[in-house]
Motif scaffolding. Sequence first.
Motif, PDB file in Angstrom:
ATOM      1  N   SER A   2       0.843  -1.163   0.000  1.00 14.89           N
ATOM      2  CA  SER A   2       0.000   0.000   0.000  1.00 14.89           C
ATOM      3  C   SER A   2       0.877   1.210   0.000  1.00 14.89           C
ATOM      4  O   SER A   2       1.978   1.190   0.487  1.00 14.89           O
ATOM      5  CB  SER A   2      -0.858  -0.030   1.230  1.00 14.89           C
ATOM      6  N   PRO A 150       0.403   1.348  -3.344  1.00 11.84           N
ATOM      7  CA  PRO A 150      -0.557   0.562  -2.578  1.00 11.84           C
ATOM      8  C   PRO A 150      -1.870   0.464  -3.341  1.00 11.84           C
ATOM      9  O   PRO A 150      -2.320   1.437  -3.923  1.00 11.84           O
ATOM     10  CB  PRO A 150      -0.756   1.366  -1.310  1.00 11.84           C
ATOM     11  N   HIS A 154      -2.945  -4.630  -1.333  1.00  9.72           N
ATOM     12  CA  HIS A 154      -1.988  -4.300  -0.267  1.00  9.72           C
ATOM     13  C   HIS A 154      -2.737  -4.008   1.031  1.00  9.72           C
ATOM     14  O   HIS A 154      -2.370  -4.483   2.096  1.00  9.72           O
ATOM     15  CB  HIS A 154      -1.144  -3.092  -0.654  1.00  9.72           C
ATOM     16  N   ASP A 155      -3.778  -3.215   0.910  1.00  9.92           N
ATOM     17  CA  ASP A 155      -4.463  -2.800   2.139  1.00  9.92           C
ATOM     18  C   ASP A 155      -5.152  -3.960   2.841  1.00  9.92           C
ATOM     19  O   ASP A 155      -5.160  -4.025   4.071  1.00  9.92           O
ATOM     20  CB  ASP A 155      -5.460  -1.670   1.812  1.00  9.92           C
ATOM     21  N   ALA A 216       3.655  -4.159   4.084  1.00 12.73           N
ATOM     22  CA  ALA A 216       4.163  -4.087   2.715  1.00 12.73           C
ATOM     23  C   ALA A 216       4.800  -5.403   2.299  1.00 12.73           C
ATOM     24  O   ALA A 216       4.688  -5.828   1.151  1.00 12.73           O
ATOM     25  CB  ALA A 216       5.169  -2.946   2.588  1.00 12.73           C
ATOM     26  N   ARG A 299       3.568   3.569   1.140  1.00 15.10           N
ATOM     27  CA  ARG A 299       3.189   2.280   0.595  1.00 15.10           C
ATOM     28  C   ARG A 299       4.164   1.825  -0.429  1.00 15.10           C
ATOM     29  O   ARG A 299       3.838   1.764  -1.577  1.00 15.10           O
ATOM     30  CB  ARG A 299       1.858   2.328  -0.085  1.00 15.10           C
TER      31      ARG A 299
END
Length: 299
Positions: A2, A150, A154-155, A216, A299
């Motif tokens: 992210s 991101p 990713h989140d 990450a 990110r």
Amino acid sequence: MSLTPLDAGGTTVGCAGEHPGFADPAYVRRRNLIAERAEGHPLGEPSPEVHYTDAEHATWRAVHGALLRAQDLWACREVLGARGVAPIPADGVPQHEEVSNRLQALTGFRFTLAGGIVANKRFLGAMAKGYFHAVQYVRHPAMPLYTPEPDVLHDVFGHGIHLADPFFADLYRTVGRAAARVETADALDLISRVYWFTLEYGTVLEQRRPRAYGAALLSSYGELGRFAQADLRPFDLAELVRMPYQVAGYQPILFTVQSLAHLADLLHGFLDGFDESTRDRYRLPVLSERGFMARPPTR
Ligand SMILES: [Fe+2]
């Protein structure tokens, strides 16, 4: 991974030249269409629903399978425990509200809408209130196992796992409370740097072997397979805050804690009493005056 939290101000995320999506006008239009809805979106208001395409769901499924296998090999046991209750569907991209409702029941956290990089004060400070800024767009399908900025994968695969677990959620709130107490860019940079090298890129020793806990790393198939070959150094606050960020590409230097209890001690010890005088008390450099990224990539 992210987008890292760093300074906003119209910074371009990642390195455009390395992202296959930036050479694909249709992808850029789609990404921006989704991202633009974050403009002016009030903190904590429900995120709008996104009607993801079949191709976006297919990207999710491809990453889901590969990433879970890589996490099984390289994530620390606490992360794998949290993943067991985290809102990570196998069949397609979840809506923010689905993720948030699950996280709220577990730790009180919710996703709040972001369109890309969010200014440090807002990004970090919102964590004190139980909000994590998350985006909704999906990485380019040509490179599903890596993204320089991101995205929703990713989140969810990184921060969504953390925020399903009370231990990690407490660390996010600890970061948030420190950020909420300060206003200067230098103080916020200091917190963002600690956040970056721990909750985004942190590693921990497990039976003397390095394992990943940073979001990450957890959300990047490529980095999970390579981080153990990075320059792994014992966590050292004074060294960490002097380290330039590596925004795009793999992080060449990572910091390792002895255990997650050690991490909690370090973060609480530094952040619980954090204020505008902390840098001077610790004799840490004035980041912006020393030419460290005034706008580190997030990110
Ligand atoms: Fe992140």
